[in-house]
Write an enzyme that holds these catalytic residues in place. Structure first.
Site, PDB file in Angstrom:
ATOM      1  CD  GLU A 105      42.489  40.225  42.424  1.00  0.00           C
ATOM      2  OE1 GLU A 105      41.121  40.849  42.828  1.00  0.00           O
ATOM      3  OE2 GLU A 105      42.425  39.155  41.805  1.00  0.00           O
ATOM      4  CD  GLU A 145      44.749  37.044  44.562  1.00  0.00           C
ATOM      5  OE1 GLU A 145      43.485  36.436  44.107  1.00  0.00           O
ATOM      6  OE2 GLU A 145      45.028  37.677  44.888  1.00  0.00           O
TER       7      GLU A 145
END
Length: 449
Positions: A166, A352
């Site tokens: 991320e 995720e």
């Protein structure tokens, strides 16, 4: 009743990150990270929590691997703590850190679980931050050195690598919104940090190829899907900005260019990346797979001066997690479809996907029916994506266990396994057993409603 069958070789797994579960921050030569500094700063972490113990997984990894084996997963995504390997970010290797992860990876393989290793899940050594952190291009070289050490030490043991988790969070949350370490609030800082992260990613991929490391390499950006509240152009533009601030960290990896329209808008905020010759070619090194972290999305509309993107979220009554995030399962299908339409049939893993539901242990059980509903609805969208031609290879849910949730401390439970942070007792939730059955069957049964 609807049955969604998954491919025979589909990879089911779970994800964690080092800082969120390991604890033992001062053990075996680990150096301080930017998150240690943030946690020690009053008012930065909810209720003053810190990760000094977390889930104690540094010491309890064998117990956790046994729980994974019983769950039936074939893949475990974890991250390596950079300051455990290089306490100062560079210089002499800390062998104790290397040996810890070798013991863990060996135990995973002994139990038939494939390690998926993330090199950077936000744990920048504090010593590097004191030299400018990710705003300093020297940090790129330090990261590549760290990555090379890992590639050499774990060649043949780890075959699935991710450079960054991320990058949006590191750049925007950490350098514009001030919610994450190192708590900077500046548009130019955020955009430059984002650029340096992508350069570091590209250089690391190149080093992986140069060394001839066995396996495959990618990275794991997060993307949220946003729809405009109306067909007014200003609302359409707002939805574009909400989506594109995430794909800002994806498009250059595949095209060698930042999205022009978004770049022009960011420039109105006084920011644009300083790009050195060759940077974009480095960033767009071919990767073997894309990891996708997906948590939700929403409806947005234009609102000048509101939010860092001049927009507001519109609450149309969608379900929310206990963290207040809107739940938007169809957004997962739409995101996967968009990625495939834009960049071709690149192999994708969901690295995720999960939700915060703070259900507690009652009579020895955790009846987290909302999490089961969340998983079921999102996994159903994976079936749609596969049928639509998305080259989807696997699904690794977030998270194996409840953990330290960054600035939210211990107030948000994302795990399939409940952790009592005082006693470290692990209690598999009902979602754990639901996921166990799904993995065993390899198909999803949806009741007609």
């Amino acid at each position: 009743m609807t049955i969604i069958q998954f491919p025979e070789n589909f990879v089911w797994g779970v994800s964690t990150s080092a800082y969120q579960i390991e604890g033992s921050l001062d053990k075996d030569g680990r150096g301080p990270s930017i998150w240690d500094v943030m946690a020690a700063t009053p008012g930065k972490i909810y209720q003053g929590d810190d990760a000094s113990i977390a889930c104690d997984s540094y010491n309890r990894y064998e117990e956790d691997i046994q729980l994974m084996k019983e769950l039936g997963v074939k893949a475990y995504r974890f991250s390596v703590s950079w300051p455990r390997i290089y306490p100062n970010g560079f210089g002499e290797v800390n062998r104790q850190g290397i040996e810890h992860y070798k013991r863990m990876v060996t135990k995973l393989l002994e139990n038939g679980i494939e390690p998926f290793c993330t090199l950077y899940h936000w744990e920048l050594p504090q010593a590097l931050q004191e030299k400018g952190g990710w705003e300093n291009r020297e940090t790129i070289d330090a990261f590549v050195m760290f990555a090379e050490t890992m590639f050499r030490e774990f060649d043949g043991l780890i075959k699935h690598w991710m450079t960054f988790n991320e990058p949006w969070c590191t750049a925007i949350n950490g350098h514009l919104l001030g919610r994450h370490a190192p708590c900077i609030m500046n548009w130019q800082s955020a955009i430059q940090v984002g650029h340096h992260l992508l350069v570091a990613h590209g250089k690391t991929v190149a080093k992986f190829r140069e060394l001839g490391t066995a396996g495959e390499i990618g990275y794991a950006p997060d993307i949220y899907w946003y729809e405009p509240f109306s067909r007014k152009q200003e609302d359409i533009d707002a939805a574009y900005r909400a989506f594109s601030i995430y794909t800002w960290f994806v498009t250059p990896v595949f095209t060698g260019k930042y999205p022009e329209e978004m770049a022009a808008w960011i420039k109105t905020k006084g920011a644009e990346p300083v790009i050195e010759p060759g940077d974009m070619e480095i960033i767009s090194q071919k990767i073997d797979f894309l990891g996708l972290n997906f948590y939700g999305g929403n409806i947005v509309r234009h609102k000048e001066g509101n939010n860092y993107l001049d927009l507001e979220h519109v609450d149309l009554g969608y379900d929310k997690s206990d963290k207040g995030w809107f739940i938007f399962p169809e957004g997962l299908y739409l995101t996967l479809s968009w990625l495939t339409e834009q960049f071709g049939p690149i192999p994708i893993y969901i690295t995720e996907n999960g939700a915060c539901y703070n259900d507690e242990v009652v009579d020895g059980k955790v009846n987290d029916v909302r999490r089961i509903k969340f998983l079921e609805s999102h996994i159903a969208e994976l079936g749609r994506a596969i049928e639509s031609g998305v080259n989807l290879k696997g699904y690794l849910t977030w998270s194996l266990m409840d953990n330290f949730e960054w600035a939210f401390g211990y107030s948000c439970r994302f795990g399939l396994i409940h952790v009592d942070y005082r006693t470290q007792v692990r209690t598999p939730k009902e979602s754990y057993y639901w996921y166990q059955k799904l993995i065993r069957k390899n198909w999803l049964e949806l009741e007609s409603r």
